[in-house]
Design a protein around this motif. Structure first.
Motif, mmCIF file in Angstrom:
data_model
loop_
_atom_site.group_PDB
_atom_site.id
_atom_site.type_symbol
_atom_site.label_atom_id
_atom_site.label_comp_id
_atom_site.label_asym_id
_atom_site.label_seq_id
_atom_site.Cartn_x
_atom_site.Cartn_y
_atom_site.Cartn_z
ATOM 1 N N GLN A 11 2.897 5.873 -3.227
ATOM 2 C CA GLN A 11 4.001 6.505 -3.977
ATOM 3 C C GLN A 11 3.720 6.588 -5.288
ATOM 4 O OE1 GLN A 11 7.203 3.882 -2.691
ATOM 5 N NE2 GLN A 11 7.079 4.831 -0.676
ATOM 6 N N ARG A 12 2.959 5.899 -6.002
ATOM 7 C CA ARG A 12 2.701 5.875 -7.459
ATOM 8 C C ARG A 12 1.758 6.946 -7.493
ATOM 9 N NH1 ARG A 12 2.781 0.186 -7.026
ATOM 10 N NH2 ARG A 12 0.322 -0.062 -6.853
ATOM 11 N N ILE A 48 0.699 -1.350 -0.056
ATOM 12 C CA ILE A 48 -0.049 0.056 -0.083
ATOM 13 C C ILE A 48 0.867 1.214 0.080
ATOM 14 C CG2 ILE A 48 -1.758 1.437 1.408
ATOM 15 C CD1 ILE A 48 -2.965 -1.293 2.345
ATOM 16 N N GLY A 55 3.574 1.573 -1.279
ATOM 17 C CA GLY A 55 3.908 1.547 -2.828
ATOM 18 C C GLY A 55 2.737 2.232 -3.725
ATOM 19 N N ALA A 56 1.722 1.799 -3.599
ATOM 20 C CA ALA A 56 0.554 2.559 -4.313
ATOM 21 C C ALA A 56 0.461 3.981 -3.997
ATOM 22 C CB ALA A 56 -0.745 1.599 -3.868
ATOM 23 N N TYR A 93 -6.632 3.401 -4.482
ATOM 24 C CA TYR A 93 -5.211 3.056 -4.135
ATOM 25 C C TYR A 93 -4.945 2.669 -2.687
ATOM 26 C CZ TYR A 93 -4.050 7.750 -3.106
ATOM 27 O OH TYR A 93 -4.073 9.069 -2.519
#
Lengths: 247, 247
Positions: A143-144, A138, A140-141, A239
């Motif tokens: 950060q995207r 999560i 990472g999500a 996200y």
DNA sequence: CGCGCAATTGATTGATGTCAATTGGAGTGG
DNA sequence: CCACTCCAATTGACATCAATCAATTGCGCG
């Protein structure tokens, strides 16, 4: 001065995990059975240092923290903001060497759990292991979403998107109420999170206030029209994974 | 036209994991024992669709792929580039719902492994489970580097940083040689990865060529002075975790 | 040769950074 | 309570960076 003690409930972690999947009583017991040390940090102190090789991972119990990188020319970038319940350097269990540091944006409390303990608990419950994995994924999500904001959203939509994100994360941690939350962070720190100059943050904030979607006075942020702000910022909460699903 | 077959070695995955920790013969056997289907995709096709709920995860065997988000106003942001050996949507095992899509930037081959198979193998080897987790966590580290580039590096340093990163990742996958690699991607796609306009990518590329660190002709990128480019771009390879360590 | 797409260029507009000054508010000592 | 200090917020002027619009060039291919 660093205060250390062993008493600290890991309830914020349980709350955070429970948002994404049911956590059984046995799993709660496993979590509460994790050995750990507790630290109280003051604003500006480092929870985890860049280049260090942690043997324990750090869980925020209260206060705001940030991951930051300082470049050789002194410029600073904040790559993540964390709220209570976040396991801020769980990834160090695998990465071994920190490529950034984690700092306290406000006074805060943290619990440090030895990696050995995490491995022990994961061996007892593969589901908990997956939930720990989930929490890094999560991150990472999020950060995207920051990359997308930075690259393709206008300055005010970038800021608006961040406000929507913080609101939902804080609301999930029961730290927001009626569109309002406390975010005691200076504009210069916001600038480092958004990748703006300080002056530009100030003006972007004024633009956003002018839309009527948001009020931001001192450290109190109030979203006056969440739907409007979300539409304006092209915010889609998927996200954040604030959905209870079997994982 | 989608080609599907069941024959595909997962060697690129083994190579990628072996860069970060020793993978035993038993573990290699477990990986090669994973049931999967193989697909050949043409440039532009989607490997994984936004909003889908995958029941299998997708591993790139050859070719370049990217994670992308398309905003309501048609703007596109690429949030990650992937090279052969990357498990591009391993995180879907936990996230359940894709918040972005994965597209083929060139013709490519991919293997799709059912989540059930991944869970089975992880139950046999907790070390492999951690290595899978590691690969998602490295993706996160790369994303943080992108946030930093986007927020606090000059346009040419941003591009230079990306070139250094791609070079090391491709070199590790044995797809680069003597500072040179093939990257058959249009400037418009580079623009979507960097968050620049197409024209700005073109001019930034010219700036970078003028420094003498890099030559970029057609789809062949040659780093003429890696040390110089890395210093100029403030590139520190630590975050790529190209180090063999017990994990 | 001519088509089509990608790369490149020029001109202009708009967004953002930088520098420097001013304002506002909370805390502090007199 | 008032003057003073400090720091964060705000403002103005200006310089740069980067997006946009509109050609033009270069190249691979039928």
């Amino acid at each position: 001065m660093v205060h250390t003690s062993t008493t600290a409930t890991l309830q914020p972690l349980v709350t955070s995990l429970s948002l994404r999947d049911a956590i059984s009583a046995e799993e709660v017991a496993l979590i509460e059975g994790l050995a750990r040390r507790r630290r109280v940090l003051r604003k500006g102190e480092e929870l985890v240092s860049q280049h260090s090789q942690p043997v324990e991972s750090c869980l925020v119990l209260s206060g705001f923290t940030a991951r930051e990188v300082v470049l050789a020319d002194g410029k600073r970038q904040i790559t993540a903001l964390h709220v209570p319940g976040d396991f801020v350097d769980l990834h160090a269990l695998l990465l071994k060497i920190m490529d950034h540091s984690v700092v306290a944006l406000t006074d805060c409390e943290a619990a440090y759990v030895p990696h050995r303990e995490l491995l022990r608990v994961m061996a007892c419950s593969s589901h908990l292991g997956r939930m720990f994995w989930l929490s890094t994924v999560i991150d990472g999500a999020i950060q995207r979403a920051w990359i997308t904001s930075s690259g393709r959203r206008s300055a005010s939509a970038h800021l608006g998107h961040l406000i929507c994100e913080l609101y939902l994360r804080l609301d999930a941690a029961r730290l927001a109420e009626g569109g309002r939350f406390t975010f005691p962070v200076a504009q210069s720190e916001l600038a480092d999170a958004l990748g703006f100059s300080l002056v530009h943050v100030n003006r972007t904030l004024q633009d956003l206030r002018a839309t009527g979607f948001v009020s931001w006075k001192g450290s109190v942020v109030t979203i006056l029209d969440f739907e409007g702000l979300a539409a304006f910022s092209q915010f889609d909460p998927t996200y954040l994974n604030l959905v209870k699903l079997p994982r």
